[in-house]
Design an enzyme around this catalytic site. Structure first.
Site, PDB file in Angstrom:
ATOM      1  N   ASP A 297       0.868  -1.173   0.000  1.00 40.30           N
ATOM      2  CA  ASP A 297       0.000   0.000   0.000  1.00 40.30           C
ATOM      3  C   ASP A 297       0.911   1.231   0.000  1.00 40.30           C
ATOM      4  OD1 ASP A 297      -2.167   1.642  -0.059  1.00 40.30           O
ATOM      5  OD2 ASP A 297      -3.227   0.696   1.594  1.00 40.30           O
TER       6      ASP A 297
HETATM    7  C1  NOJ Z   1      -4.035   3.872  -0.080  1.00 42.44           C
HETATM    8  C2  NOJ Z   1      -5.200   2.952   0.029  1.00 42.44           C
HETATM    9  O1  NOJ Z   1      -5.168   2.270   1.262  1.00 42.44           O
HETATM   10  C3  NOJ Z   1      -5.261   1.940  -1.094  1.00 42.44           C
HETATM   11  O2  NOJ Z   1      -6.438   1.193  -0.975  1.00 42.44           O
HETATM   12  C4  NOJ Z   1      -5.169   2.648  -2.408  1.00 42.44           C
HETATM   13  O3  NOJ Z   1      -5.339   1.725  -3.462  1.00 42.44           O
HETATM   14  C5  NOJ Z   1      -3.830   3.337  -2.472  1.00 42.44           C
HETATM   15  N1  NOJ Z   1      -3.787   4.354  -1.430  1.00 42.44           N
HETATM   16  C6  NOJ Z   1      -3.571   3.981  -3.832  1.00 42.44           C
HETATM   17  O4  NOJ Z   1      -4.359   5.081  -4.006  1.00 42.44           O
END
Ligand code: NOJ
Length: 757
Positions: A297
């Protein structure tokens, strides 16, 4: 794509096959060597260590791609990295022109010309929006959910995107957590089925088709269990919950070919997911044979420093790579340190090779080596965006609506009804109903409640009663809610007094749910509860239309308001979908995918809990309860009414074949309208080596019945439904006594029992 390179891939296939057979031992072995593996091995052999690390690196895009006009200081460096083959993927870039320009840089200017993956959060549609995922899940309609994901993939792929960071398959039990809006709710069985439908919708039958985009199951693992519902908080769960509740939806989508998995921000039992070898290698890659790749993430690798698991970014890179996190989103950990770590012997080159193989495999599967610009067709982009699939989006929006209460059949409304008051600022809002997570859409493009309503009945008067959102907070995009201003109540109350019927459109602003939108109060935000009670004093004939991204605690409304319609945030077609239900053109068929609590103090609350040793009142103090609130939910999982009445009868159980137990019931439409019902099958094993939940969903079927029509449905229970994971993660099936229920919700149905030999 570089043609001579493409030819040379083919030329050395046989050599590569031999090398592959010897070297592909770090990750799981596939049963047969397919042509993609051969291409992957061939390419891998040509790559320098720096280029390999590049495939494991993902940056967010902020390029002004019509000319190099960086908006951030290190943009220049990132351009350089693209040219050197040090970037495997970009996120947050869209538009065929932008994507093509960037793809051209790597394909034409980097040594090996390996195309980029373009990731984007296509969560519930791209430009045209379906309901938020929690809302969509209330449809229990797998076909409609798949079509909604397909519509999203068609749009996203047309604007250059080839990878969505969806579906979120985190199980969620705590309405305080803002991201409950992004998942399928509290049940692992329903969540698995919905996850599979969404993955299939995004990825299609053939990944090389130009409308297929790869899906990403997230967040691996446990993110839905953040303590107290507070975003990014600690997760500490027992093995039974991990194996039986959290992991099954991930396994289901892995078994159904999801190509990527995203790890999570949280620590799970003391280990950050990004650095968690047990999750990523032992379970996902080795036990489940996942052959796609894991993306971190956003900066979750670097966050291991804050967690106290890595002393610096270099060590974070070492831990993450060794634990099986294949691609680094925005931590800059791999790009800065992985090469050095390999050279120092701290990360085995096999680890890097394994990760790169996985990334390359997905790129080959998508057909990017054959045509890196397959998602860059400007003509298709225009045609698709100009002709969105609103039919799929409207269909799923209608099906997502849940009728929570309908005393004296106040709904559906009469199309000729005179003097209706519509109250609530959300009724006139074209922005909030789009829901959170809508990076690719244009603000204020939803059909508002009033726009949809007025197509059916123009005899209404509107007063907003209050402004729900009054501005932005210091955090920019966040919404500031009006907690004090009641100056517009008077007009609304006067209007209600003069009207035969009042429709109140109340709920959350869409930016009150989603990532980083945890709440400690989950009633109607701001002064809306006050407004509702004030209007009720002058006119009790109220239909409450709720818009929200999480279960709300609305005990007063549930007791006093005669009709309540849960509409979540329904996306682009919001007003049309709600109006068709209010006026009876569509008979509501949604069922709650998540329990609605009576108060925030009950959270987390979910239907498939264990029994305690003291489960029920014995007329004394010492039993499992609250002294100030019922233990029962306000509205349970699986609950939802219809304008018609379904009667369940004739439960029959045939357990003569222990491997194939049949449970049936007959459902009759006893009302006077066509309607769809979701018949649900629940089981409970009375005694087992690990205690079983009081009920577990193990089957459901949605079907339509005409008035007086009946249908007998039969569910088959095999070892797949009757077993569970023990505390070591082994799937076991134990003979014994089972209760079984077929019903209209998790709390109401025909109950029987059988013994499994
Ligand atoms: C953080 C989020 O937790 C995740 O779900 C998302 O896909 C990413 N950012 C990218 O934007």
């Amino acid at each position: 794509m570089n043609n001579s390179l493409a030819k040379s891939y083919k030329g050395i296939l046989s050599v590569a096959l031999v090398i592959f057979c010897v070297s592909f031992s770090y990750s799981q072995k596939k049963s047969s060597v397919d042509s993609i593996q051969i291409k992957v091995e061939s390419l891998l052999k040509k790559m320098t260590l720096e280029e390999k690390v590049g495939q494991m690196n993902q940056y967010t895009g902020f390029w002004e791609v019509t000319g190099p006009a960086p908006k951030e200081g290190n943009a220049k460096l990132k351009y350089e990295h693209l040219r050197k083959g040090m970037v495997g993927s970009l996120l947050n870039v869209e538009g065929t022109t932008n994507v093509r320009k960037l793809q051209e840089i790597v394909v034409k200017e980097s040594r090996l010309g390996i195309p980029l993956l373009f990731g984007f959060d296509v969560i519930h549609g791209h430009k045209t929006l379906s309901p938020i995922p929690l809302g969509e899940s209330a449809s229990w309609d797998l076909d409609a959910i798949e079509k909604s994901a397909r519509a999203a993939a068609v749009e996203a792929s047309a604007v250059g995107i080839n990878w969505t960071f969806a579906p979120m398959v985190d199980i969620t039990r705590d309405a305080r957590w803002g991201r409950v809006m992004e998942g399928a709710g509290e049940d692992p069985y329903l969540g698995s089925k919905i996850g599979i439908a969404r993955v299939h919708g995004f990825q299609g039958d053939d990944l090389s088709a130009s409308t297929s985009i790869i899906a990403c199951a997230k967040h691996f693992a446990g993110y839905g269990f953040v303590e107290a519902g507070r975003e990014y908080n600690t997760v500490d769960v027992g093995t039974s919950t991990l194996y039986n509740i959290i992991l099954p939806p991930f396994k289901a989508v892995v078994d159904n070919n999801v190509r990527t998995v995203m790890n999570s921000f949280n620590v799970l039992n003391g280990i950050p997911s990004t650095g968690n070898k047990f999750l990523q290698r032992d379970i996902l890659k080795n036990k489940w044979h996942f052959d796609g790749f894991v993306i971190s993430d956003w900066a979750s690798g670097a966050e291991m420093i804050q967690h106290g698991f890595a002393k610096d970014l270099k060590q974070a890179a070492q831990i993450a790579a060794n634990a099986g996190s294949d691609m680094d989103m925005e931590s800059y950990a791999y790009v800065n340190y992985l090469k050095q770590l390999v050279e120092e012997g701290k990360v085995d080159i096999k680890v890097v090779d394994d990760a790169v193989r996985r990334v390359l495999r997905v790129k080959f599967e998508l057909g990017l080596f054959d045509n890196p610009y397959k998602y860059c067709d400007a003509k298709r982009e225009k045609e698709t965006i100009d002709h969105p699939n609103r039919a799929a989006v409207l269909d799923i929006a209608k099906k997502s609506i849940v009728l929570l209460k309908n005393e004296s059949n106040i709904l559906p409304l009469n199309k000729n009804q005179q003097s209706i008051a519509v109250i609530g600022s959300l009724a006139n809002d074209k922005n909030s109903p789009l829901g959170n997570w809508r990076l690719g859409s244009v603000d204020s493009t939803a059909v508002s409640f009033l726009e949809g309503f007025s197509k059916y009945n123009a005899n209404y008067k509107y007063a907003k009663g209050t402004n729900l959102a009054i501005g932005k907070t210091a955090f920019g995009s966040d919404i500031e809610i009006n907690e004090t201003d009641t100056s517009e109540f008077v007009e609304a109350i006067n209007l209600a007094k003069q009207s035969q019927m009042v429709i109140m459109v109340l709920g959350e602003h869409s930016h009150q749910s989603g990532e980083a939108r945890s709440r400690t109060k989950i009633g109607l935000p701001g002064v809306q509860q006050q407004l509702l009670e004030a209007v009720y004093k002058v006119n009790k004939n109220i239909v409450l239309v709720l818009m929200n991204g999480r279960p709300l605690a609305i005990p007063w409304a549930a007791e006093h308001i005669p009709a309540i319609l849960e509409t979540w945030e329904l996306g682009t077609e919001t007003g049309n979908a709600i109006a068709s239900v209010l006026f009876g053109d569509y008979n509501p068929s949604g069922k709650l995918p998540m329990t609605f609590p009576r108060s925030v103090g009950q959270c987390p609350i979910y239907y498939n809990h264990y029994n305690t040793g003291r489960p029920s009142p014995k007329g004394e103090v010492f039993w499992s309860h609250y002294i100030d609130e019922s233990v029962k939910p306000l509205y349970p999982f699986g609950y939802g009414l219809s304008y018609t009445k379904f009667e369940y009868s004739n439960l029959t159980i045939d357990s003569s074949n222990a491997k194939n137990i049949k449970v049936s019931a007959t459902i009759t439409n006893n009302g006077n309208r066509v309607g769809e019902e979701v018949a649900q099958l629940y089981i409970h094993q009375s005694v087992a080596s690990v205690v079983r939940p009081v009920k577990e969903l193990k089957g459901f079927e949605k079907f339509s019945l005409k008035p007086n029509e009946s249908k007998t449905i039969t569910f088959t229970l095999t070892d797949k439904e009757l077993g569970f994971y023990d505390n070591e993660g082994n799937y076991v099936v134990e003979p014994g006594d089972f209760d079984v229920m077929i019903g209209t919700s998790s709390q109401e149905g025909l109950v029987g029992s059988f013994t499994k030999k």
